[in-house]
Design a protein around this motif. Structure first.
Motif, PDB file in Angstrom:
ATOM      1  N   LEU A  19       0.847  -1.206   0.000  1.00 22.50           N
ATOM      2  CA  LEU A  19       0.000   0.000   0.000  1.00 22.50           C
ATOM      3  C   LEU A  19       0.879   1.251   0.000  1.00 22.50           C
ATOM      4  O   LEU A  19       0.618   2.218  -0.721  1.00 22.50           O
ATOM      5  CB  LEU A  19      -0.932   0.002   1.216  1.00 22.50           C
ATOM      6  CG  LEU A  19      -2.015  -1.081   1.253  1.00 22.50           C
ATOM      7  CD1 LEU A  19      -2.843  -0.959   2.535  1.00 22.50           C
ATOM      8  CD2 LEU A  19      -2.943  -0.997   0.049  1.00 22.50           C
ATOM      9  N   ASN A  22       2.408   1.732  -3.410  1.00 22.64           N
ATOM     10  CA  ASN A  22       1.418   2.210  -4.370  1.00 22.64           C
ATOM     11  C   ASN A  22       1.103   3.688  -4.172  1.00 22.64           C
ATOM     12  O   ASN A  22       1.106   4.475  -5.116  1.00 22.64           O
ATOM     13  CB  ASN A  22       0.162   1.361  -4.235  1.00 22.64           C
ATOM     14  CG  ASN A  22      -0.826   1.668  -5.327  1.00 22.64           C
ATOM     15  OD1 ASN A  22      -1.838   2.305  -5.084  1.00 22.64           O
ATOM     16  ND2 ASN A  22      -0.505   1.258  -6.542  1.00 22.64           N
ATOM     17  N   GLU A 106      -9.124  -7.249  -4.561  1.00 21.59           N
ATOM     18  CA  GLU A 106      -8.295  -6.798  -5.696  1.00 21.59           C
ATOM     19  C   GLU A 106      -8.501  -5.310  -6.027  1.00 21.59           C
ATOM     20  O   GLU A 106      -7.684  -4.709  -6.717  1.00 21.59           O
ATOM     21  CB  GLU A 106      -8.525  -7.694  -6.940  1.00 21.59           C
ATOM     22  CG  GLU A 106      -9.917  -7.717  -7.487  1.00 21.59           C
ATOM     23  CD  GLU A 106     -10.821  -8.759  -6.813  1.00 21.59           C
ATOM     24  OE1 GLU A 106     -11.853  -9.059  -7.389  1.00 21.59           O
ATOM     25  OE2 GLU A 106     -10.499  -9.249  -5.702  1.00 21.59           O
ATOM     26  N   LYS A 109      -6.422  -1.251  -3.773  1.00 23.55           N
ATOM     27  CA  LYS A 109      -5.458  -0.242  -4.192  1.00 23.55           C
ATOM     28  C   LYS A 109      -6.157   0.961  -4.835  1.00 23.55           C
ATOM     29  O   LYS A 109      -5.919   2.111  -4.464  1.00 23.55           O
ATOM     30  CB  LYS A 109      -4.484  -0.893  -5.185  1.00 23.55           C
ATOM     31  CG  LYS A 109      -3.634   0.050  -5.951  1.00 23.55           C
ATOM     32  CD  LYS A 109      -3.104  -0.579  -7.202  1.00 23.55           C
ATOM     33  CE  LYS A 109      -4.165  -0.724  -8.258  1.00 23.55           C
ATOM     34  NZ  LYS A 109      -3.712  -0.797  -9.625  1.00 23.55           N
TER      35      LYS A 109
ATOM     36  N   ASN B  12      -2.042  -9.747  -9.740  1.00 19.80           N
ATOM     37  CA  ASN B  12      -2.599  -8.787  -8.777  1.00 19.80           C
ATOM     38  C   ASN B  12      -1.507  -7.874  -8.215  1.00 19.80           C
ATOM     39  O   ASN B  12      -1.666  -6.655  -8.108  1.00 19.80           O
ATOM     40  CB  ASN B  12      -3.298  -9.569  -7.651  1.00 19.80           C
ATOM     41  CG  ASN B  12      -4.291  -8.718  -6.910  1.00 19.80           C
ATOM     42  OD1 ASN B  12      -4.613  -7.613  -7.328  1.00 19.80           O
ATOM     43  ND2 ASN B  12      -4.782  -9.242  -5.796  1.00 19.80           N
ATOM     44  N   SER B  15      -0.433  -5.491 -10.822  1.00 22.70           N
ATOM     45  CA  SER B  15      -1.416  -4.410 -11.023  1.00 22.70           C
ATOM     46  C   SER B  15      -1.254  -3.320  -9.959  1.00 22.70           C
ATOM     47  O   SER B  15      -1.598  -2.162 -10.173  1.00 22.70           O
ATOM     48  CB  SER B  15      -2.838  -4.972 -11.019  1.00 22.70           C
ATOM     49  OG  SER B  15      -3.282  -5.147  -9.692  1.00 22.70           O
ATOM     50  N   MET B  16      -0.728  -3.721  -8.810  1.00 25.19           N
ATOM     51  CA  MET B  16      -0.570  -2.725  -7.740  1.00 25.19           C
ATOM     52  C   MET B  16       0.740  -1.961  -7.825  1.00 25.19           C
ATOM     53  O   MET B  16       0.799  -0.773  -7.534  1.00 25.19           O
ATOM     54  CB  MET B  16      -0.655  -3.397  -6.366  1.00 25.19           C
ATOM     55  CG  MET B  16      -2.078  -3.697  -5.946  1.00 25.19           C
ATOM     56  SD  MET B  16      -2.145  -4.329  -4.288  1.00 25.19           S
ATOM     57  CE  MET B  16      -2.346  -2.854  -3.336  1.00 25.19           C
ATOM     58  N   ILE B  17       1.806  -2.657  -8.207  1.00 24.51           N
ATOM     59  CA  ILE B  17       3.119  -1.979  -8.138  1.00 24.51           C
ATOM     60  C   ILE B  17       3.729  -1.716  -9.507  1.00 24.51           C
ATOM     61  O   ILE B  17       4.757  -1.055  -9.615  1.00 24.51           O
ATOM     62  CB  ILE B  17       4.124  -2.804  -7.287  1.00 24.51           C
ATOM     63  CG1 ILE B  17       4.353  -4.181  -7.926  1.00 24.51           C
ATOM     64  CG2 ILE B  17       3.643  -2.936  -5.855  1.00 24.51           C
ATOM     65  CD1 ILE B  17       5.593  -4.856  -7.391  1.00 24.51           C
TER      66      ILE B  17
END
Lengths: 450, 116
Positions: A19, A22, A106, A109, B12, B15-17
């Motif tokens: 997190l 991101n 999913e 984020k 997944n 897709s986040m990083i």
């Protein structure tokens, strides 16, 4: 803009780092990751802008951390990010003041990203509003809002200062155009209530049958056309101030209702049963003499005493001596600044002319006169001819202006000379005086024909 | 059979990083370190019959398992969490805990092979 500081409180190191990673993709965000509630609470002194909080932590529950954060600073938005898909937990946390509740899946984020974006936008809006309020506060500082150095106005400043420091009801009286609403605003914006609303209502502008709903609000269906609940001005002004202008125009029935609200500090919306507590400072104004209105039976005596509070009487402009020139210069300069014109000076003759006038419309009238003069002036100087008075009450004004009998005589003759194109014989006949009197006055310079 | 199938899916995570290999590698390493530590604690809690602690650790591991796309453990880790919380059906743990260990070990092997 200050960096937007985000705390991520997440005991799963992997998830917390993700997190953080991101959110750190936004260069404006400064993200810090904590794995326990205690570590987060201990770091609150760093003033985070927002906190993403995992519901299940090893040392305490999300609710406990939420309570501690809110106790430290209830303004910090807290977003709960949790693996708990239990709706009642989410509802409880939102009731406790959480900003949002995001379930770990999913989409976490993207949802967290959007929520943080919203929080940031809200914060910058709040900051902007707070800055604007401060600006307004500065704008309404007593000596900014009311120009002048005359004793009468300095006395008003003292009273305004006393009013601002307390919660006392204030009644402002004064002729039209003396600045009653400005005084009310200045009191509000210099008081501890400055950051809360200032609500103005002109009693004379609202029909009697609508004023109760306007002041106290109404419930849906309270009357034909009440298609939704509406809160009234008293509720709108919560913890702030309400300014009731032209209070003398309120009808007797409504006066009784207003008295009850002011006395009991609670109201009921039209068509409703719920009692709503109010915390509002009341400032009233009228150009009428309220005591006289009480004597005439037009105003309730009990309400009169309740509203009287600290009375501030604003002097008419004609009693403020040289303030006229200070204000005249101020209005000309303001007008020229707004219209990107060079600031003119006011000639000696123009100043004399301004000082002699009686201003039935008071400061408001002076402002209009000076703005027109700034437009009419053809040079860097405002001359006497650029100043024209258009009062609708010239006869009353003529008498209001204190003068000697000789002074009045000169004015009357001049007026007639202007009216009859300097026809001295005609003027002498109209005024029933000898034509030699007029010739003599012209010869001695007592009057000069235009 | 498990040896032949890829037991995780990094979509997944990516897709986040983002797909930058260094970042992906860094997070896979982080998963290997943290989840193995959590698994050790979870086994200890299970052995000590401290089911509440075991459930809390399963909760902690749940989001990492979801993130790394370990489909064969998504249901199982939730069941362990619920058993830890409710303390019912404790006998199921005798199958579930070894399964968790076995599959995660295989996942670790596959991941290490991929990142090296």
């Amino acid at each position: 803009m200050d960096p937007f500081k985000i705390f991520i409180v997440e005991d799963d190191t992997m998830y917390g780092e993700l997190l953080s990673f991101n959110l750190s993709l936004n260069p404006d965000y400064e993200v810090e990751h904590f794995t326990t509630g205690t570590d987060c609470v201990n770091a609150l002194y760093k003033s985070p802008s927002a906190i993403s909080l995992d519901y299940s932590l090893p040392d305490m529950t999300g609710l406990e951390v939420l309570e501690k954060i809110r106790k430290y600073n209830p303004e910090i938005p807290i977003v709960i990010v949790s693996g708990q898909e239990d709706v009642s937990t989410a509802v409880d946390l939102l009731k406790q003041g959480a900003y949002d509740y995001i379930v770990k899946d999913e989409d976490t984020k993207d949802r967290l990203w959007n929520t943080m974006k919203n929080i940031r936008e809200n914060l910058s809006l709040k900051k902007e509003i707070s800055e604007l309020k401060e600006e307004i506060g500065k704008k309404y500082e007593f000596n900014t809002i009311i120009k002048g150095k005359s004793n009468v106005i300095l006395q008003s400043f003292k009273l305004m200062d006393k009013a601002a420091k307390t919660n006392i009801t204030v009644s402002v009286t004064g002729e039209t155009g003396t600045g009653k609403e400005l005084v009310a605003k200045a009191i509000h914006y210099n008081s501890p209530r400055a950051k809360k609303p200032f609500i103005t209502i002109n009693v004379s502008a609202i029909p009697n049958e609508l004023i109760e709903s306007e002041l106290f609000g109404h419930e849906k269906g309270a009357f034909t056309g009440a298609s939704a609940r509406r809160i009234g001005k008293f509720e709108e002004a919560a913890k702030g101030s309400i300014f009731l202008d032209e209070i003398a125009e309120m009808d007797l029935n409504m006066q009784a209702k207003l008295l009850r609200v002011i006395q009991e500090k609670e109201l009921t919306r039209v068509g409703g049963n719920q009692i709503i507590k109010t915390d509002v400072r009341v400032i009233v104004a009228t150009h009428k003499n309220l005591a006289e209105e009480v004597k005439k039976g037009n105003f309730r005596e009990d309400l009169y005493y309740r509203l009287l509070g600290l009375p501030i009487e604003l002097p008419p402009l004609r009693d403020r001596g040289n303030d006229i020139l200070i204000l005249a210069k101020f209005f000309v300069d303001e007008f020229c600044r707004e219209n990107k014109m060079d600031k003119p000076t006011i000639s000696h003759e123009a100043q004399e002319k301004l000082l002699k006038y009686v201003y039935p419309g008071n400061v408001r009238e002076l402002k209009a006169i000076m703005e027109l003069a700034a437009v009419m002036s053809n040079s860097a100087n405002i001359e006497a001819d650029d100043i024209s008075f258009n009062s609708t009450r010239s006869m009353t004004d003529f008498l209001l202006e204190e003068n000697t009998l000789r002074g009045y005589t000169q004015k009357i003759i001049l007026h007639y000379l202007e009216k009859y194109d300097n026809n001295i014989l005609m003027v002498a006949k109209k005024l029933d005086i000898g034509k030699s009197t007029i010739y003599r006055m012209i010869k001695t310079g007592e009057i000069s024909m235009k | 059979m498990e040896e032949n199938i890829k037991l995780y899916n990094l979509d997944n995570l990516i897709s986040m990083i983002g797909s930058e290999p260094e970042s992906v590698k860094e997070f896979v390493h982080l998963f290997l370190d943290t989840s193995s530590q959590t698994m050790i604690q979870l086994n200890e809690a299970f052995e000590a019959q401290n089911y509440t602690q075991m459930g809390a650790l399963a909760h902690k591991l749940k989001s990492s398992i979801d993130l790394m796309g370990i489909e064969s453990l998504k249901k199982e880790i939730r069941t362990v969490e619920i058993i830890g919380k409710d303390q019912n059906n404790l006998q199921k743990l005798d199958d579930l805990i070894p399964k968790l260990n076995r599959i995660l070990e295989e996942v670790y092997k596959q991941m290490q092979a991929e990142i090296e």
